[in-house]
Design an enzyme around this catalytic site. Sequence first.
Site, mmCIF file in Angstrom:
data_model
loop_
_atom_site.group_PDB
_atom_site.id
_atom_site.type_symbol
_atom_site.label_atom_id
_atom_site.label_comp_id
_atom_site.label_asym_id
_atom_site.label_seq_id
_atom_site.Cartn_x
_atom_site.Cartn_y
_atom_site.Cartn_z
ATOM 1 N N SER A 11 -5.837 6.745 5.266
ATOM 2 C CA SER A 11 -5.652 5.298 5.296
ATOM 3 C C SER A 11 -4.211 4.958 5.644
ATOM 4 O O SER A 11 -3.361 5.840 5.769
ATOM 5 C CB SER A 11 -6.000 4.682 3.924
ATOM 6 O OG SER A 11 -5.111 5.161 2.930
ATOM 7 N N TYR A 144 9.030 5.985 -8.970
ATOM 8 C CA TYR A 144 8.852 5.869 -7.521
ATOM 9 C C TYR A 144 10.190 6.038 -6.809
ATOM 10 O O TYR A 144 10.315 6.827 -5.869
ATOM 11 C CB TYR A 144 8.233 4.518 -7.180
ATOM 12 C CG TYR A 144 8.092 4.275 -5.695
ATOM 13 C CD1 TYR A 144 7.091 4.909 -4.961
ATOM 14 C CD2 TYR A 144 8.954 3.420 -5.021
ATOM 15 C CE1 TYR A 144 6.961 4.692 -3.587
ATOM 16 C CE2 TYR A 144 8.829 3.202 -3.658
ATOM 17 C CZ TYR A 144 7.835 3.839 -2.949
ATOM 18 O OH TYR A 144 7.711 3.629 -1.599
#
Length: 267
Positions: A11, A144
């Site tokens: 994706s 992150y």
Amino acid sequence: MKTIFITGASSGLGKAAARLFISKGWKVIATMRNPEKETDLNQLPNVTLLPMDVTDHKQINETVSKAISLGKIDVVFNNAGYGLMGPLEGTSEEQIHRQLDTNLIGVILVTQALIPHFRENRDGLFLTTTSIGGQITVPFSTLYHATKWALEGFNESLAFELQEFNIRVKTIAPGGIATDFAGRSMNLSTHEAYQETFDKMLKVLSGSSIFEFSTADKIAEVAYEAATDGKDIVRYLAGPDAHTLSMQRAQQGPETFRKEIAKALLS
């Protein structure tokens, strides 16, 4: 015909890059966790789908061996990754390990597994999706940012040690990408002590002009440029917001820039 090996190709940017390289006459080895569910890329020419979860160390080696058996690989695009947001205090150990294993350790192990192939051919390019989040930070994204800042340092240092074998190392640092990243590829942690501030920040961020979302196709064009321009450059910014934020941090200095982010998102 050149060949690119892509992780996280099911994706978003990975799939957009696969389509673009195919359109440019490349062979694509597209890896993903569940290739049997792919109904799009498997309809295109010159595509090989292989299973690979970058958190599965054994499967990495098996898939890399299979890919090499198909012929010479010219570019490895380390693209698999996702975002984890929320207060660190409310983040589980499982979430911590998964974020580090996917975004950082997986890249390191895929790269390590393919270095011998490139070294024997005395040719090759490692291309890694980092993020503008590897150069700046926003609140509630500690892990992150930890992975993306680490990838910037990892790749810059790796470029030194592989240059004698004619192996190049480059990174793509996108700003916001208009994909399902915030849904399918985003994971949240929670803690009641921070919930009001976190919810407020998410609301501000959703309506903020800090990130100007680009299409995955536009970011893929930067990846293709990096793979084919032959330039001795490690970092490529991708998207108008990435360029703007990088320039603002450089002009203002890191401390002033940090305070401006806090004012914009937390005040």
